[in-house]
Design a protein around this motif. Structure first.
Motif, short mmCIF file in Angstrom:
data_model
loop_
_atom_site.label_atom_id
_atom_site.label_comp_id
_atom_site.label_asym_id
_atom_site.label_seq_id
_atom_site.Cartn_x
_atom_site.Cartn_y
_atom_site.Cartn_z
N GLN A 1 0.56 -1.19 0.18
CA GLN A 1 0.29 -0.40 0.14
C GLN A 1 0.73 1.09 0.18
N PRO A 2 0.82 3.00 -0.35
CA PRO A 2 1.10 3.62 -0.42
C PRO A 2 1.53 4.22 0.93
N VAL A 3 2.34 4.76 1.19
CA VAL A 3 2.59 5.86 2.07
C VAL A 3 2.71 6.82 1.73
N TYR A 4 1.31 7.95 2.21
CA TYR A 4 0.46 8.59 1.96
C TYR A 4 1.05 10.07 3.17
N CYS A 5 1.89 11.18 2.29
CA CYS A 5 2.70 11.76 3.31
C CYS A 5 1.94 12.99 3.05
N VAL A 6 2.31 14.07 3.68
CA VAL A 6 1.59 15.49 3.85
C VAL A 6 2.58 16.28 4.90
N LEU A 7 2.86 17.76 3.20
CA LEU A 7 3.83 18.22 3.82
C LEU A 7 3.14 19.16 4.99
N ALA A 8 4.09 18.90 6.67
CA ALA A 8 4.01 19.57 7.63
C ALA A 8 6.08 20.60 8.14
N GLY A 9 5.83 21.52 8.85
CA GLY A 9 6.73 22.30 9.01
C GLY A 9 6.93 22.66 10.76
N GLU A 10 8.07 22.65 12.03
CA GLU A 10 8.12 22.96 12.80
C GLU A 10 7.60 24.09 13.32
N ASN A 11 7.30 24.71 14.42
CA ASN A 11 6.61 25.54 14.37
C ASN A 11 7.70 26.94 14.03
N ASP A 12 6.80 28.14 13.78
CA ASP A 12 8.47 29.33 13.88
C ASP A 12 8.73 29.94 15.50
N ASP A 13 8.61 29.64 16.32
CA ASP A 13 8.60 29.92 18.09
C ASP A 13 9.58 28.64 17.95
N ARG A 14 10.61 28.34 17.32
CA ARG A 14 11.37 27.12 17.62
C ARG A 14 12.61 28.08 17.41
N PRO A 15 13.70 27.86 18.25
CA PRO A 15 14.83 29.03 18.89
C PRO A 15 15.76 28.85 17.83
N ASP A 16 16.20 27.73 17.37
CA ASP A 16 16.97 27.18 15.94
C ASP A 16 15.67 27.67 14.49
N ASN A 17 16.86 26.96 13.55
CA ASN A 17 15.81 27.12 12.35
C ASN A 17 14.73 26.35 12.05
#
Length: 231
Positions: free
Chosen positions: A87-103
């Motif tokens: 079965q395919p792996v269904y992946c959805v783009l995400a991102g870490e929170n902008d509040d992170r002290p690093d990038n």
């Protein structure tokens, strides 16, 4: 066929099928999480990581041998394809929170099917996903593995509508304050407090449990909290 689910810690689970370790999610680096590495490595056939760029989620070397490694971010970006059990792996783009002290880093949430059961892992997302973004997972979320620690990740307020939309049968919370990991994160008790008047809560005094999709309360997901195995 029987599935067991093992909570190794942080966002890392290992899934067993008929007593064979088959798949591991988001393995972590001990040094990055400031926990001692006792040398343990975990047998598995497949490792899925939400991103190869994040040391708290990308340590496929925590697995012994030479497992297949799936980079969910690459799949979400269209740079790769992946299957589990045909079965395919269904992946959805995400991102870490902008509040992170690093990038803040890109990552992906992902759904995969193992032995006929669909699992959705929320990676390291810093934001709640919209219904349009979650559309590939509709009908493919028997088990939800949600982030509940809030710090630099999505809030419990953002998680709430995602749970109601996806309608999982079972929820295994992850990525929360579990000393010495995540001292600034919310404890799992905060998530439980929000769910306890609606959903059955099962506290398991072990890191591994047989997976049951039978409802404890019809129409509501069962929340299962495991102890960790990884430190």
């Amino acid at each position: 066929m029987a599935i067991q689910i093992e909570f190794i810690g942080h966002a890392c689970f290992r899934l067993w099928v008929d007593c064979r370790p088959r798949l591991m999610t988001d393995p972590f680096h001990h040094a990055d999480l400031k926990i001692p590495d006792d040398g343990r490595r975990y047998e598995t056939d497949i490792v899925i990581v939400s991103s190869l760029m994040d040391e708290s989620h990308n340590n496929y070397e925590l697995a012994s041998g030479s497992p297949q490694v799936i980079d969910a971010l690459a799949v979400a970006q269209g740079q790769a394809t992946a299957e589990v059990d045909g079965q395919p792996v269904y992946c959805v783009l995400a991102g870490e929170n902008d509040d992170r002290p690093d990038n803040p880093k890109d990552n992906a949430c992902y759904a995969f099917c193992l032995d006929g059961v669909w699992f959705v892992h929320l990676g390291d997302t810093g934001y709640g996903l919209t219904e349009a973004e979650m559309a590939p997972w509709v009908g493919r979320c028997d088990v939800l593995l949600p982030i509940v620690g809030e710090k630099f990740t999505l809030s419990l307020d953002d998680l709430e509508p995602m749970i109601e939309f996806l309608k999982p049968k079972v929820i295994f919370p992850m990525h929360y304050n579990l000393p010495p990991v995540g001292p600034l994160m919310s404890p799992v008790s905060k998530f439980i407090e929000r769910r306890k008047d609606r959903d059955p809560i099962v506290m398991v005094p072990h890191h591994t449990v047989p997976l049951s999709l039978e409802p404890v309360l019809p129409g509501r997901p069962t929340v299962v909290v495991l102890k960790h195995a990884g430190w």
